[in-house]
Motif scaffolding. Sequence first.
Motif, mmCIF file in Angstrom:
data_model
loop_
_atom_site.group_PDB
_atom_site.id
_atom_site.type_symbol
_atom_site.label_atom_id
_atom_site.label_comp_id
_atom_site.label_asym_id
_atom_site.label_seq_id
_atom_site.Cartn_x
_atom_site.Cartn_y
_atom_site.Cartn_z
ATOM 1 N N LEU A 185 12.363 17.362 2.042
ATOM 2 C CA LEU A 185 11.403 16.612 1.233
ATOM 3 C C LEU A 185 10.601 15.649 2.107
ATOM 4 O O LEU A 185 9.407 15.463 1.898
ATOM 5 C CB LEU A 185 12.122 15.803 0.156
ATOM 6 N N TYR A 186 11.298 15.054 3.083
ATOM 7 C CA TYR A 186 10.591 14.104 3.947
ATOM 8 C C TYR A 186 9.536 14.818 4.778
ATOM 9 O O TYR A 186 8.423 14.321 4.949
ATOM 10 C CB TYR A 186 11.571 13.354 4.848
ATOM 11 N N SER A 187 9.860 16.001 5.274
ATOM 12 C CA SER A 187 8.841 16.687 6.072
ATOM 13 C C SER A 187 7.689 17.140 5.172
ATOM 14 O O SER A 187 6.531 17.121 5.588
ATOM 15 C CB SER A 187 9.442 17.829 6.894
ATOM 16 N N TYR A 188 7.997 17.462 3.911
ATOM 17 C CA TYR A 188 6.895 17.784 2.991
ATOM 18 C C TYR A 188 6.044 16.546 2.708
ATOM 19 O O TYR A 188 4.813 16.612 2.638
ATOM 20 C CB TYR A 188 7.405 18.410 1.683
ATOM 21 N N TYR A 189 6.721 15.407 2.575
ATOM 22 C CA TYR A 189 6.020 14.141 2.332
ATOM 23 C C TYR A 189 5.021 13.844 3.457
ATOM 24 O O TYR A 189 3.875 13.455 3.215
ATOM 25 C CB TYR A 189 7.066 13.035 2.188
ATOM 26 N N LYS A 190 5.450 14.098 4.707
ATOM 27 C CA LYS A 190 4.553 13.875 5.839
ATOM 28 C C LYS A 190 3.324 14.782 5.754
ATOM 29 O O LYS A 190 2.206 14.378 6.075
ATOM 30 C CB LYS A 190 5.305 14.143 7.164
ATOM 31 N N GLN A 191 3.573 16.001 5.308
ATOM 32 C CA GLN A 191 2.485 16.962 5.126
ATOM 33 C C GLN A 191 1.496 16.476 4.057
ATOM 34 O O GLN A 191 0.285 16.597 4.217
ATOM 35 C CB GLN A 191 3.117 18.284 4.701
ATOM 36 N N VAL A 192 2.044 15.911 2.974
ATOM 37 C CA VAL A 192 1.205 15.376 1.905
ATOM 38 C C VAL A 192 0.292 14.288 2.455
ATOM 39 O O VAL A 192 -0.918 14.286 2.220
ATOM 40 C CB VAL A 192 2.075 14.814 0.755
ATOM 41 N N LEU A 193 0.872 13.358 3.230
ATOM 42 C CA LEU A 193 0.062 12.262 3.764
ATOM 43 C C LEU A 193 -1.026 12.773 4.695
ATOM 44 O O LEU A 193 -2.104 12.191 4.787
ATOM 45 C CB LEU A 193 0.943 11.256 4.508
ATOM 46 N N SER A 194 -0.759 13.902 5.370
ATOM 47 C CA SER A 194 -1.758 14.363 6.332
ATOM 48 C C SER A 194 -2.738 15.370 5.743
ATOM 49 O O SER A 194 -3.750 15.655 6.353
ATOM 50 C CB SER A 194 -1.068 14.949 7.565
ATOM 51 N N ALA A 195 -2.452 15.915 4.571
ATOM 52 C CA ALA A 195 -3.342 16.967 4.074
ATOM 53 C C ALA A 195 -3.838 16.813 2.639
ATOM 54 O O ALA A 195 -4.862 17.373 2.279
ATOM 55 C CB ALA A 195 -2.656 18.328 4.229
ATOM 56 N N ASP A 196 -3.134 16.074 1.771
ATOM 57 C CA ASP A 196 -3.578 15.972 0.379
ATOM 58 C C ASP A 196 -4.920 15.251 0.259
ATOM 59 O O ASP A 196 -5.265 14.429 1.112
ATOM 60 C CB ASP A 196 -2.545 15.180 -0.451
ATOM 61 N N GLN A 197 -5.635 15.555 -0.794
ATOM 62 C CA GLN A 197 -6.822 14.778 -1.147
ATOM 63 C C GLN A 197 -6.341 13.490 -1.791
ATOM 64 O O GLN A 197 -5.627 13.522 -2.800
ATOM 65 C CB GLN A 197 -7.673 15.560 -2.145
ATOM 66 N N LEU A 198 -6.711 12.345 -1.208
ATOM 67 C CA LEU A 198 -6.190 11.069 -1.699
ATOM 68 C C LEU A 198 -7.303 10.239 -2.334
ATOM 69 O O LEU A 198 -8.304 9.940 -1.674
ATOM 70 C CB LEU A 198 -5.563 10.292 -0.536
ATOM 71 N N ASP A 199 -7.131 9.880 -3.596
ATOM 72 C CA ASP A 199 -8.112 9.051 -4.294
ATOM 73 C C ASP A 199 -7.423 7.800 -4.819
ATOM 74 O O ASP A 199 -6.486 7.893 -5.606
ATOM 75 C CB ASP A 199 -8.732 9.827 -5.453
ATOM 76 N N LEU A 200 -7.907 6.655 -4.375
ATOM 77 C CA LEU A 200 -7.291 5.387 -4.738
ATOM 78 C C LEU A 200 -8.270 4.593 -5.596
ATOM 79 O O LEU A 200 -9.396 4.330 -5.175
ATOM 80 C CB LEU A 200 -6.950 4.621 -3.453
ATOM 81 N N TYR A 201 -7.838 4.244 -6.824
ATOM 82 C CA TYR A 201 -8.723 3.579 -7.785
ATOM 83 C C TYR A 201 -8.281 2.135 -8.030
ATOM 84 O O TYR A 201 -7.089 1.862 -8.125
ATOM 85 C CB TYR A 201 -8.699 4.324 -9.126
ATOM 86 N N PHE A 202 -9.261 1.270 -8.170
ATOM 87 C CA PHE A 202 -8.997 -0.121 -8.555
ATOM 88 C C PHE A 202 -9.877 -0.474 -9.746
ATOM 89 O O PHE A 202 -11.090 -0.295 -9.681
ATOM 90 C CB PHE A 202 -9.346 -1.077 -7.411
#
Lengths: 426, 430
Positions: A185-202
């Motif tokens: 899961l941790y190695s998948y998590y690293k993949q998420v941080l490096s490849a997912d589309q990230l949208d941060l809303y305020f």
Amino acid sequence: MTKFTIGALNVHVLPSTTYKTNTILLHMRSPLEKNTVTKRAILPYVLQSGTMEHPSRQHIRRELDELYGATLQADVSKKGENHIMSLKMEVANEKFLSDSRPLFARGLQLFSSVLLSPKVNDGAFDKAIVEGEKRTLKQKLASVYDDKMRYANKRLTEEMCKEEPFGLFVYGNQEDIPSLDGASLYSYYKQVLSADQLDLYFVGDVEEAEIKQLVETHFAELSSMPARESVPPAPAAKQPKEPREVMEEQEVQQGKLHIGYRTQTTYSDEDYFPLQLFNGIFGGFSHSKLFINVREKASLAYYAASRVESHKGLLIVMSGIESKKFDDATTIIFQQMDDMKAGKFTDEDLTQTKAVLKNQLLETMDVPRGRIELEYHSRLSDKSRPLEMWTEEIDKVTKEDVVKVAQKMQLDTVYFLKGKEEAAHE
Amino acid sequence: MNKVTFEQLQETLYHEELPNGLNVYVLPKPGFNKTFATFTTKYGSIDNHFVPLNSEEALRVPDGIAHFLEHKLFEDEEGDVFQQFSKQGASANAFTSFTRTAYLFSSTMNIKENLTTLLNFVQKPYFTDASVDKEKGIIEQEIKMYEDNPDWRNYFGLIAGMYDRHPVKIDIAGTVESIHQITKELLYTCYETFYHPSNMMFFVVGNIDPDQTLTLIRENQAEKRFAEPKEIKRFFETESEAAYQKQVTIPMNVNTGKCLVGFKDRLPEKQGKALLKHELSVQLLLEMVFGQSGENYQRLYEEGLIDDTFSFDYSGENGFGFSVIGGDSGNPEKLGETIAAMVKEFAGKPINKEMMESIRKKKIGYFLRSLNSPEYIANQFTRYKFNEMDLFDVIPVLEELTPADLEAAMKEHFNAETQMCQCMIKPKGE
């Protein structure tokens, strides 16, 4: 809402003084796929269960209590063939409290540590946390069966989209759970941080400059990465086939009738707004054909409604009926669809539905989460539709446009969860 | 028109009692698109035994009639009121609880027209034999939908386990049998008795002008004639102090078991400030014993007795009140036992002051967040007023609560020996 990019983060800011709280929401998006579906269903729940600084769920919750009951929620959703993991925080605006110590920056710090500094030993998430979340996920998946409306909806989607990613359940599947562990899961998590589309809303009492600075400070790991190119997933295959009927029997008091149509229309298409009008006249509201004819005129059901999946191109009809009334109900529902295709609805139906749709849109914009979801639609497609244009687009739709959309509708699957004969006790 | 300003919250509330007895409240919310209005009668599923208006004798009515009446008011001579609202761009709805029936709309346009429609349809009953008959099929399906819903069955199973005679134990929608006894005459009797303006409240919240809104409502009401208000005599069976049953088990067609533990109020006659203090004390205690920041939650979660469906709540009204704790569980029996043991252990120790402060902050923040929601404000304000409380007293009372207050509420409410009941949903065949 203003948008800017800081490294791998797409940041969206909506300053507003209407609310008593400030909202932070992160969407992490990647294509819906069989080999990642269960990992994504568990990951945000693992993240919210412990950070290096606050090593358990209990510690995180204590910090949230200290922040005047800030809320932190993990969530997983499916929009078209996108699988979206979300973290959301809402924190009180101290200007409404007798204690005026600032809460927002401290809340954001906790939020970023949940995302970027989870509890990890030797390249693996904490074993106890992962095992606890596996158990919870297992129970969550098992109990879908207990909510018959949800169960019927899941079954219809599975049957209808067997060969497509959309047929995957948002929370993954039981078979994958035993093989999940802290390291994988941790190695998948690293993949998420490096490849997912990230949208941060305020959304809230915030300013763009302040947000820029806070994001650079608290999300350094992401803000120093290169910007990511947005790749909307390929449009889902629309495969016409012979309509199917799927019957299932269970011990239930009420039969659940769920019918799936292919709309051949998605968010990025020209006729997206005519489709919204179609759904409004056909089954979206309490003035719609389904409500009037299945419920009010025939007394067959308490609910009879339809909804649209905008990014996949589906229309789903749902109604709870007596098991032996299957033929009566489907006859009426199909008749309503035929009437839509034949243009048998009035100009007044159209005007009325426009008013209700515009109202619904404005009401959704009153809720921070609703506003964000509306904006997020455009991130899921290559079509940008500014919200200010929506009411105008709705007004432009003509009766002919709606009939055209109706004629594209294709019946795909009729699913019926019916009561066992012996359970029918009357 | 009375005006009260709450400085810290930056809210202003306007109030007027009209000559016909109707209480009207207006809360402007600049910045919102939407206006939300509720028209509520102090009449719910528990009011099944009363002296009708223009009668001297008490009458007992079929279970589920308040809810049935709520459905039927949406129909008038011209047709369906939903149609009228949607032509005006509004979305309308209604709900019936144990003690209230509320009619509501939300809209971002044609506010005057929508307010008028709401006032008029609720004050204009129109029932025929045929339309009453037709509604029975619809409500029958509503009842069956709930019968298949394990959370609903668990919650109402628990209440029926706690209460022996009080009508709170009756299903709000009634049963398939009871709704078939409902007639148009009975509906008119209930309507005339409970829908008098003096038994009702109108609440509007949104981006509106308070003067114009109050004027519209005042003029609308002045045009209508109502009977002289009369105090409504309602009868409730005498209920014993202790929980009626210790344990209830309901087998259902489900995969996952469920357990809810209830604590029944011993002295449920509180109203006003006393009820508000009691309610907030019990809510703070629940957070302290079972909140996610506490040891107990962590333990229950680690032992696999709960998942994230676990929750707790307290609700109190005149005549009944209870807290409910629980959720999905692979071992509902053990969850019930553990909850009881945790309550006993907590009650045996003095209140941890540091924890109390932290939970107090949390509750204040939660309340603030609720004020983002026009729906919450209108519904809760009405519920509070019907129990002689004020929603805007919540923060001051929370700030006033002392450890001694919590200890008193603990003693009164959380008695696992006499006040507790456990209701479980178990998968069939286990």
